[in-house]
Design an enzyme around this catalytic site. Structure first.
Site, PDB file in Angstrom:
ATOM      1  N   GLY A 159     -13.123   6.773  -4.370  1.00 12.72           N
ATOM      2  CA  GLY A 159     -13.098   5.776  -5.450  1.00 12.72           C
ATOM      3  C   GLY A 159     -13.371   4.410  -4.857  1.00 12.72           C
ATOM      4  N   ARG A 160     -12.872   3.384  -5.537  1.00 15.46           N
ATOM      5  CA  ARG A 160     -13.155   2.008  -5.099  1.00 15.46           C
ATOM      6  C   ARG A 160     -12.648   1.771  -3.677  1.00 15.46           C
ATOM      7  NH1 ARG A 160     -11.631   0.701 -11.037  1.00 15.46           N
ATOM      8  NH2 ARG A 160      -9.867   1.950 -10.413  1.00 15.46           N
ATOM      9  N   ILE A 161     -11.395   2.180  -3.406  1.00 10.66           N
ATOM     10  CA  ILE A 161     -10.835   1.890  -2.074  1.00 10.66           C
ATOM     11  C   ILE A 161     -11.513   2.764  -1.021  1.00 10.66           C
ATOM     12  CG2 ILE A 161      -8.729   1.905  -0.666  1.00 10.66           C
ATOM     13  CD1 ILE A 161      -7.188   1.187  -3.280  1.00 10.66           C
ATOM     14  N   ARG A 181     -13.455  14.655  -6.294  1.00 12.49           N
ATOM     15  CA  ARG A 181     -13.572  15.611  -7.416  1.00 12.49           C
ATOM     16  C   ARG A 181     -15.047  15.768  -7.803  1.00 12.49           C
ATOM     17  NH1 ARG A 181     -10.655  13.308 -12.018  1.00 12.49           N
ATOM     18  NH2 ARG A 181      -9.386  12.477 -10.353  1.00 12.49           N
ATOM     19  N   ALA A 238      -2.695   5.708   1.094  1.00  7.01           N
ATOM     20  CA  ALA A 238      -2.716   6.083  -0.327  1.00  7.01           C
ATOM     21  C   ALA A 238      -1.298   6.330  -0.842  1.00  7.01           C
ATOM     22  CB  ALA A 238      -3.606   7.306  -0.516  1.00  7.01           C
ATOM     23  N   ARG A 239      -0.773   7.529  -0.618  1.00  4.28           N
ATOM     24  CA  ARG A 239       0.601   7.837  -1.013  1.00  4.28           C
ATOM     25  C   ARG A 239       1.183   8.857  -0.039  1.00  4.28           C
ATOM     26  NH1 ARG A 239       0.433   3.920  -3.426  1.00  4.28           N
ATOM     27  NH2 ARG A 239       0.859   3.477  -5.617  1.00  4.28           N
ATOM     28  N   GLU A 268      10.351   5.947   0.553  1.00  2.00           N
ATOM     29  CA  GLU A 268      10.244   4.531   0.913  1.00  2.00           C
ATOM     30  C   GLU A 268      11.407   3.772   0.261  1.00  2.00           C
ATOM     31  OE1 GLU A 268       6.362   3.184  -0.287  1.00  2.00           O
ATOM     32  OE2 GLU A 268       5.352   4.723   0.879  1.00  2.00           O
ATOM     33  N   HIS A 286       4.267  -0.139   3.765  1.00  2.00           N
ATOM     34  CA  HIS A 286       3.557  -0.173   2.470  1.00  2.00           C
ATOM     35  C   HIS A 286       3.137  -1.606   2.099  1.00  2.00           C
ATOM     36  CE1 HIS A 286       2.976   2.180  -1.514  1.00  2.00           C
ATOM     37  NE2 HIS A 286       2.039   1.267  -1.337  1.00  2.00           N
ATOM     38  N   GLY A 288      -0.317  -2.459   1.981  1.00  2.00           N
ATOM     39  CA  GLY A 288      -1.776  -2.376   1.817  1.00  2.00           C
ATOM     40  C   GLY A 288      -2.366  -3.582   1.109  1.00  2.00           C
TER      41      GLY A 288
HETATM   42  C1  DGY Z   1      -0.804   0.139  -5.105  1.00  2.00           C
HETATM   43  O1  DGY Z   1      -0.977  -0.936  -5.703  1.00  2.00           O
HETATM   44  O2  DGY Z   1      -0.684   1.211  -5.688  1.00  2.00           O
HETATM   45  C2  DGY Z   1      -0.775   0.112  -3.625  1.00  2.00           C
HETATM   46  O3  DGY Z   1      -0.062   1.165  -3.111  1.00  2.00           O
HETATM   47  C3  DGY Z   1      -0.237  -1.210  -3.103  1.00  2.00           C
HETATM   48  O4  DGY Z   1      -0.386  -1.270  -1.723  1.00  2.00           O
END
Ligand code: DGY
Length: 321
Positions: A159-161, A181, A238-239, A268, A286, A288
């Site tokens: 995706g974008r990221i 996907r 991501a997660r 977290e 976390h 990002g």
């Molecule tokens: C979000 O915005 O979902 C990111 O995890 C932030 O870092």
């Protein structure tokens, strides 16, 4: 005097530089510190808001949505990820949910490269050495990392990221593979090689990069880590929920994984500290999207979503179940 659009309850402090704009649009109830879900629910029931501004570390599951007062029409999260919110439960109550896409893409991709470089170049040990006054003098063949330049990167989630990470990785002359996907159009692919099957891509990835949304179960299992080539670098901004952390610890301990750069964790902030005890990890809490410009833009976008909904418009940043 211009009429206000309604009442806004926030779960997070609203910084001074945004406060005047928000207060011009709403009657605002904002705390001095980040609230927990129960505290937000109590505040919402006390003040009967039209809109709620909330942030990432706060689950809003079906049982929480059920406790929101009937006054709530829109809920905006200051995050692109929305796996902490039960969108279907919100929509079933007629509550619109907004997030903050696009504005955090570059900051998150930058952090991703920081994780990759930190992991590849043993940054943790070197920073610790400097924190301790440079007491360890590395010999010529000590304290060595591995090159990032030229390594093949496999991106899960283009995706974008994911695409912004690919753009940066190309600057390191890294061939890009991706699993998504759907296959992207050639202009978005920009030469990256598509793998419809993640399992077929993994053996080719010297660097594996997770850039997909959470909320879809565990993707990186023990079996999948085993499919990576020995010495691979694993990067996740991501997660944490996408990863079997027990399997990750094992793969790092055995040396099957060369190193890992992680910004996100299953739990977290109470993360599995064994990950930090390992020498071959580089961890961030976390962060990002944590730049002044990006966090400001995220807050503004979330607030704009609330303004739009309460003005009878559908904003672009509405999340669908
Ligand atoms: C979000 O915005 O979902 C990111 O995890 C932030 O870092």
């Amino acid at each position: 005097m211009i009429a206000k659009l309604g009442r806004l309850v926030a779960s997070l402090p609203i910084p001074r530089h945004l406060r005047d704009g928000v207060e011009a649009a709403f009657v605002v109830v904002a705390p001095e510190r980040h609230l927990k879900t129960d505290e937000l629910l109590a505040l919402a029931n006390q003040h009967q808001p039209d809109g709620i501004l909330m942030s990432l570390g706060m689950p809003m599951r079906a049982e929480h949505i059920a406790q929101l007062p009937a006054s709530v029409r829109v809920l905006a999260t200051t995050s692109v990820g929305y796996d902490h919110i039960d969108i279907a439960a919100a929509n079933a109550r007629g509550i619109v949910v907004c997030n903050t896409p696009d504005v955090l893409t570059d900051a998150t991709a930058d952090t991703h490269m920081l994780l990759l470089l930190g992991a590849a170049r043993c940054a943790k040990a070197h920073v610790r050495n400097m924190d301790g006054g440079w007491k360890i003098r590395n010999g010529f063949f000590q304290g060595l990392g591995v090159d990032v330049t030229g390594k093949t990167m496999g991106i899960v989630g283009m995706g974008r990221i994911g695409r912004a990470v690919a753009d940066r990785a190309r600057g390191f002359r890294m061939p890009i593979l991706y699993h998504n996907r759907n296959r992207l159009s050639p202009d978005l692919e920009a030469g990256a090689r598509y793998f419809p099957s993640l399992d077929e891509m993994l053996p080719h990835c010297q660097v594996l990069s997770l850039n997909l949304p959470g909320g879809q179960g565990v993707l990186m299992t023990r079996e999948r880590f085993a499919q990576l080539p020995k010495g691979a670098i694993f990067v996740n901004s991501a997660r944490g929920s996408l990863v079997d952390e027990e399997a990750l610890v094992e793969a790092l301990k055995s040396g099957h994984l060369g190193s890992a750069g992680l910004d996100v964790f299953q739990k977290e902030p109470n993360f599995d500290t064994r990950l930090n005890d390992l020498e071959n990890t580089f961890l961030l809490p976390h962060v990002g999207s944590a730049t002044i410009e990006t966090r400001t833009a995220m807050a503004e976008l979330a607030i704009d979503g609330i303004v739009a909904v309460l003005s009878g418009r559908t904003p672009d940043n509405v999340v669908q179940a």
